[in-house]
Motif scaffolding. Structure first.
Motif, PDB file in Angstrom:
ATOM      1  N   GLU A  66     -86.022  49.621 -31.679  1.00 46.02           N
ATOM      2  CA  GLU A  66     -86.655  50.518 -32.650  1.00 46.02           C
ATOM      3  C   GLU A  66     -87.765  51.357 -32.040  1.00 46.02           C
ATOM      4  O   GLU A  66     -87.961  52.497 -32.415  1.00 46.02           O
ATOM      5  N   LEU A  67     -88.520  50.788 -31.093  1.00 48.31           N
ATOM      6  CA  LEU A  67     -89.603  51.533 -30.458  1.00 48.31           C
ATOM      7  C   LEU A  67     -89.106  52.322 -29.261  1.00 48.31           C
ATOM      8  O   LEU A  67     -89.820  53.138 -28.696  1.00 48.31           O
ATOM      9  N   LYS A  68     -87.871  52.055 -28.860  1.00 46.42           N
ATOM     10  CA  LYS A  68     -87.246  52.748 -27.730  1.00 46.42           C
ATOM     11  C   LYS A  68     -88.053  52.608 -26.445  1.00 46.42           C
ATOM     12  O   LYS A  68     -88.331  53.585 -25.748  1.00 46.42           O
TER      13      LYS A  68
ATOM     14  N   ALA B 212     -90.476  63.223 -31.863  1.00 44.70           N
ATOM     15  CA  ALA B 212     -90.445  61.799 -31.531  1.00 44.70           C
ATOM     16  C   ALA B 212     -90.065  60.941 -32.727  1.00 44.70           C
ATOM     17  O   ALA B 212     -89.941  59.737 -32.602  1.00 44.70           O
ATOM     18  N   GLU B 213     -89.858  61.578 -33.881  1.00 44.10           N
ATOM     19  CA  GLU B 213     -89.518  60.774 -35.057  1.00 44.10           C
ATOM     20  C   GLU B 213     -88.018  60.621 -35.178  1.00 44.10           C
ATOM     21  O   GLU B 213     -87.266  61.538 -34.850  1.00 44.10           O
ATOM     22  N   PRO B 214     -87.560  59.457 -35.661  1.00 50.52           N
ATOM     23  CA  PRO B 214     -86.123  59.258 -35.831  1.00 50.52           C
ATOM     24  C   PRO B 214     -85.562  60.272 -36.823  1.00 50.52           C
ATOM     25  O   PRO B 214     -86.194  60.582 -37.828  1.00 50.52           O
ATOM     26  N   MET B 215     -84.375  60.790 -36.528  1.00 50.12           N
ATOM     27  CA  MET B 215     -83.764  61.772 -37.415  1.00 50.12           C
ATOM     28  C   MET B 215     -83.067  61.105 -38.584  1.00 50.12           C
ATOM     29  O   MET B 215     -82.950  61.673 -39.656  1.00 50.12           O
ATOM     30  N   TRP B 216     -82.522  59.924 -38.326  1.00 53.39           N
ATOM     31  CA  TRP B 216     -81.881  59.189 -39.405  1.00 53.39           C
ATOM     32  C   TRP B 216     -81.858  57.717 -39.014  1.00 53.39           C
ATOM     33  O   TRP B 216     -82.284  57.347 -37.933  1.00 53.39           O
ATOM     34  N   PRO B 242     -81.912  57.719 -33.759  1.00 55.39           N
ATOM     35  CA  PRO B 242     -82.153  58.657 -32.659  1.00 55.39           C
ATOM     36  C   PRO B 242     -83.314  59.592 -32.978  1.00 55.39           C
ATOM     37  O   PRO B 242     -83.447  60.063 -34.107  1.00 55.39           O
ATOM     38  N   THR B 243     -84.160  59.852 -31.992  1.00 55.04           N
ATOM     39  CA  THR B 243     -85.237  60.813 -32.202  1.00 55.04           C
ATOM     40  C   THR B 243     -84.676  62.220 -32.013  1.00 55.04           C
ATOM     41  O   THR B 243     -83.596  62.394 -31.447  1.00 55.04           O
ATOM     42  N   GLY B 244     -85.428  63.202 -32.481  1.00 59.20           N
ATOM     43  CA  GLY B 244     -84.991  64.583 -32.344  1.00 59.20           C
ATOM     44  C   GLY B 244     -84.760  64.937 -30.884  1.00 59.20           C
ATOM     45  O   GLY B 244     -83.784  65.601 -30.529  1.00 59.20           O
TER      46      GLY B 244
END
Lengths: 109, 271
Positions: A66-68, B212-216, B242-244
């Protein structure tokens, strides 16, 4: 022209240092292949600097889907893990080399 | 003891997939086994050397040495895979059905065969040094006898090799004469997934903070931790959130590679 550059540089430095000041610092220890504390708390929307100290003699790999993040932490060493501002939620992390015992959560509010 | 096997096997899996696809694609290249073995040996030796220097790597560059090192390693791997993809695109895609005849050789210049060696070596470095570090750590802890460690490591490694062989054979048998097309498809996905890892690493060193925020969040469909999730992660870089930036790198890589492939296909067709 030079004056303009100077102003851009000043603005950038301000932005960069302002970011640095706006970072919350969290500390985590690895003791006997477990995390201490097992639950970390953080505030949403602010960058996080997670300082992980591996007190064990053997290497561990801090990992989180989750934090990658994935980071090798040699025995006895301390590393910094930088996280972007996060949304509220519960983020699991684990020690890949001792997954059965090294489990933790980062709770973001 | 078998805890070791699980960890070793999982690391092996990441190496195994790329190796199997590259092996399948180069089946008819003369002396491929020689160059591949060279790569494997270089990879193993290199992993041990890298493991030895772990402390220096981890502490370099104000503590982000590992990330920077991995970015470089991934970039090199991406370039080498891209080269391999171009080689496949430029070469005749009608694959011979007869295996033993001399005319089944597929052209690959000597310099190009060293690229094969480099690709295998860098691929092994990526996960290999983690395996070495892990094994060394297990050996220095006195809870298990060296024999138990050896068995645990051996079981995991064997499982990894068997999986690699299965993928290899499976690819050859199922794809048949379409092995280039199928391999290309798989390599493109692997390259895109490596690129999305680079996106994460750039965020990890603090260079890239945007997107850096998840897209979904597709965890409700396929969680990251599930078996399917992990297999898809290795095969195609699947991630539930996944992040942008990851998405950008992933799709961008696919688009770029696809255009390069088309270019080399035209070049190959005009031979």
């Amino acid at each position: 022209m030079f004056g303009k550059l100077l102003r851009v540089f000043a603005l950038l430095s301000f932005i960069i240092t302002a970011q640095a000041e706006d970072t919350q610092i969290l500390e985590l220890k690895i003791i006997n292949h477990r995390f201490e504390p097992e639950i970390l708390q953080a505030v949403a929307g602010k960058r996080i600097k997670l300082i992980v100290h591996n007190t064990d003699k053997t290497v561990e790999e801090f990992e989180s889907y989750e934090l990658k993040r994935e980071k090798i932490i040699p025995g006895g060493k301390t590393v910094n893990i930088i996280l972007p501002p996060l949304k509220p939620g519960k983020y699991n992390f684990f020690g890949e080399f001792h997954e059965d015992t090294a489990q933790g959560y980062l709770v973001v509010k | 003891m078998f805890q070791i096997s699980i960890v070793v096997f999982r690391e092996f899996l990441e190496i195994a997939l790329l190796m199997s696809v590259v092996f399948a694609a180069t089946k008819y290249v003369p002396n491929r086994n020689f160059y591949a073995t060279l790569g494997i040996i270089a990879g193993i030796v290199g992993s041990c050397i890298l493991a030895f220097f772990t402390n220096s790597i981890v502490e370099a560059f104000q503590g982000v040495g590992q990330e920077i090192f991995t970015i470089i390693l991934l970039s090199v791997t991406i370039l080498l895979i891209s080269w391999t993809i171009c080689w496949m695109a430029a070469n005749p895609r009608r694959l011979p059905t007869a295996i033993k005849s001399a005319s089944t050789k597929v052209a690959m210049g000597r310099g190009s065969r060293y690229i094969l060696t480099s690709l295998i070596a860098t691929n092994i470095f990526r996960e290999g040094f983690e395996i070495v570090l892990f094994s060394y750590g297990v050996l220095t802890v006195n809870k298990l006898t060296p024999l138990e460690v050896f068995i645990g490591f051996g079981a995991g490694g064997l499982l990894g090799i068997i999986t690699a062989l299965l993928i290899y054979k499976g690819l050859l048998n199922v794809a048949g004469k379409y092995v280039f097309k199928v391999s290309t498809f798989m390599l493109v996905l692997i390259t895109a997934s490596l690129a999305s890892e680079v996106a994460n690493l750039l965020s990890a060193i603090g260079v890239v903070d945007i997107l850096a925020e998840p897209m979904w969040d597709s965890s409700f469909l396929i969680p990251d931790r599930s078996v399917i999730g992990r297999i898809l992660a290795v095969l195609a870089g699947y991630t539930a959130q996944p992040t942008g930036m990851q998405f950008l790198f992933y799709i961008g890589t696919i688009l770029l590679l696809t255009s390069i492939i088309k270019f080399y296909q035209k070049k190959g067709a005009s031979r």
